[in-house]
Design a protein around this motif. Structure first.
Motif, mmCIF file in Angstrom:
data_model
loop_
_atom_site.group_PDB
_atom_site.id
_atom_site.type_symbol
_atom_site.label_atom_id
_atom_site.label_comp_id
_atom_site.label_asym_id
_atom_site.label_seq_id
_atom_site.Cartn_x
_atom_site.Cartn_y
_atom_site.Cartn_z
ATOM 1 N N ASP A 75 9.057 2.509 -13.681
ATOM 2 C CA ASP A 75 8.050 3.552 -12.910
ATOM 3 C C ASP A 75 7.013 3.144 -13.082
ATOM 4 N N TYR A 76 6.072 2.511 -13.833
ATOM 5 C CA TYR A 76 5.007 1.968 -14.150
ATOM 6 C C TYR A 76 4.294 0.925 -14.399
ATOM 7 N N PHE A 77 5.315 0.218 -13.949
ATOM 8 C CA PHE A 77 4.616 -1.267 -13.705
ATOM 9 C C PHE A 77 6.218 -1.579 -12.432
ATOM 10 N N ILE A 119 0.328 3.729 -0.582
ATOM 11 C CA ILE A 119 1.124 4.557 -0.190
ATOM 12 C C ILE A 119 2.009 4.975 -0.901
ATOM 13 N N GLY A 120 3.035 6.170 -0.874
ATOM 14 C CA GLY A 120 4.181 6.313 -2.398
ATOM 15 C C GLY A 120 4.940 5.337 -2.396
ATOM 16 N N THR A 121 5.536 4.859 -1.354
ATOM 17 C CA THR A 121 6.207 3.295 -2.050
ATOM 18 C C THR A 121 5.389 1.910 -1.743
ATOM 19 N N GLY A 122 4.512 1.744 -2.207
ATOM 20 C CA GLY A 122 4.115 0.418 -2.363
ATOM 21 C C GLY A 122 2.270 0.293 -1.985
ATOM 22 N N PHE A 123 2.148 -0.408 -0.813
ATOM 23 C CA PHE A 123 0.441 -0.403 0.227
ATOM 24 C C PHE A 123 0.676 -1.143 1.555
ATOM 25 N N THR A 124 -0.228 -0.893 1.773
ATOM 26 C CA THR A 124 -0.249 -1.740 3.254
ATOM 27 C C THR A 124 -0.954 -2.670 3.300
ATOM 28 N N LEU A 125 -0.815 -3.909 3.639
ATOM 29 C CA LEU A 125 -1.376 -4.856 4.226
ATOM 30 C C LEU A 125 -2.470 -5.181 5.324
ATOM 31 N N GLY A 126 -3.990 -6.013 5.453
ATOM 32 C CA GLY A 126 -4.470 -6.027 6.919
ATOM 33 C C GLY A 126 -3.825 -7.689 7.226
ATOM 34 N N ASP A 127 -4.527 -8.567 7.388
ATOM 35 C CA ASP A 127 -4.631 -9.263 8.233
ATOM 36 C C ASP A 127 -5.276 -11.127 7.093
ATOM 37 N N ASP A 128 -5.735 -10.111 6.217
ATOM 38 C CA ASP A 128 -6.817 -11.132 5.735
ATOM 39 C C ASP A 128 -6.484 -12.528 5.221
ATOM 40 N N SER A 172 1.640 -9.382 -6.435
ATOM 41 C CA SER A 172 1.488 -8.846 -6.877
ATOM 42 C C SER A 172 1.914 -8.001 -7.927
ATOM 43 N N TRP A 173 0.854 -7.750 -9.001
ATOM 44 C CA TRP A 173 1.149 -6.979 -10.147
ATOM 45 C C TRP A 173 0.079 -5.189 -9.774
ATOM 46 N N ASN A 174 1.586 -4.702 -10.016
ATOM 47 C CA ASN A 174 1.150 -3.679 -9.979
ATOM 48 C C ASN A 174 0.916 -2.076 -11.239
ATOM 49 N N TRP A 175 0.341 -1.534 -11.418
ATOM 50 C CA TRP A 175 0.380 -0.670 -11.995
ATOM 51 C C TRP A 175 -0.364 0.756 -11.662
ATOM 52 N N LYS A 176 1.166 2.008 -12.279
ATOM 53 C CA LYS A 176 1.256 3.617 -11.959
ATOM 54 C C LYS A 176 -0.243 3.681 -12.862
ATOM 55 N N ALA A 177 -1.241 3.908 -12.962
ATOM 56 C CA ALA A 177 -1.916 4.534 -14.258
ATOM 57 C C ALA A 177 -3.244 6.060 -13.915
ATOM 58 N N ASN A 178 -3.549 5.967 -13.621
ATOM 59 C CA ASN A 178 -4.429 7.493 -14.059
ATOM 60 C C ASN A 178 -4.876 8.176 -11.641
ATOM 61 N N ALA A 179 -3.420 8.197 -11.329
ATOM 62 C CA ALA A 179 -3.458 8.639 -10.159
ATOM 63 C C ALA A 179 -4.853 8.931 -9.535
ATOM 64 N N ALA A 180 -5.728 7.581 -8.624
ATOM 65 C CA ALA A 180 -5.888 7.883 -8.639
ATOM 66 C C ALA A 180 -7.578 8.642 -8.686
ATOM 67 N N ALA A 236 6.973 -2.514 -0.482
ATOM 68 C CA ALA A 236 6.575 -2.233 -0.892
ATOM 69 C C ALA A 236 7.272 -2.484 -2.804
ATOM 70 N N VAL A 237 6.630 -0.608 -3.420
ATOM 71 C CA VAL A 237 6.856 -0.841 -4.853
ATOM 72 C C VAL A 237 7.687 0.487 -5.336
ATOM 73 N N ASN A 238 8.372 0.714 -6.556
ATOM 74 C CA ASN A 238 8.684 1.694 -7.285
ATOM 75 C C ASN A 238 7.966 2.895 -6.951
ATOM 76 N N PHE A 239 6.593 2.486 -5.939
ATOM 77 C CA PHE A 239 6.089 4.105 -7.049
ATOM 78 C C PHE A 239 4.888 3.644 -6.252
ATOM 79 N N LYS A 240 3.784 4.840 -6.311
ATOM 80 C CA LYS A 240 2.388 4.808 -5.320
ATOM 81 C C LYS A 240 1.280 4.318 -6.512
ATOM 82 N N PRO A 241 1.066 2.393 -6.299
ATOM 83 C CA PRO A 241 0.142 2.101 -7.155
ATOM 84 C C PRO A 241 -1.105 2.608 -7.192
#
Length: 117
Positions: free
Chosen positions: A16-18, A85-94, A106-114, A33-38
């Motif tokens: 739920d956090y990583f 986003i609520g279920t992960g993140f959006t990428l451009g074309d870089d 990608s390593w993703n953390w739910k940490a401080n709610a922005a 897709a990630v299980n949370f908003k990173p």
């Protein structure tokens, strides 16, 4: 001993956090897709020697911090990680985060709610 806040008998689990996510670049805008908003995402190209790319929700999604290029100031790049986003993140074309037919991690953390610093 008290029951841990995150653990097998708790409502909160470690994933739920990583979460580590492997994805294939497609060279166009895509959602990962990630299980949370990173709040913090670290991306590395597995097929090339591109710099590690780090993003946090406090500074804003479009402000990558390339580890090798840590000598300059923050510069927005609307083509890298473009949104948390609520279920992960959006990428451009870089090419550092989304080259067609290249593999990324990608390593993703739910940490401080922005929370802004």
């Amino acid at each position: 001993m008290a029951e841990p806040t995150i653990g097998p008998n708790s409502s909160s689990q470690a994933n739920d956090y990583f979460e580590t996510v492997l994805y294939e670049g497609d060279g166009s805008t895509q959602n990962i897709a990630v299980n949370f908003k990173p709040d913090w995402t670290w991306i590395k190209n597995r097929d090339a020697t591109d710099d590690h790319q780090l993003f946090d929700s406090s500074r804003g999604a479009t402000f990558p911090f390339a580890v090798k290029e840590a000598t300059g100031g923050e510069t927005a790049n609307d083509d890298t990680l473009t949104d948390f986003i609520g279920t992960g993140f959006t990428l451009g074309d870089d090419v550092n985060v989304n080259t067609n037919d290249e593999s990324y991690v990608s390593w993703n953390w739910k940490a401080n709610a922005a929370v802004s610093t």
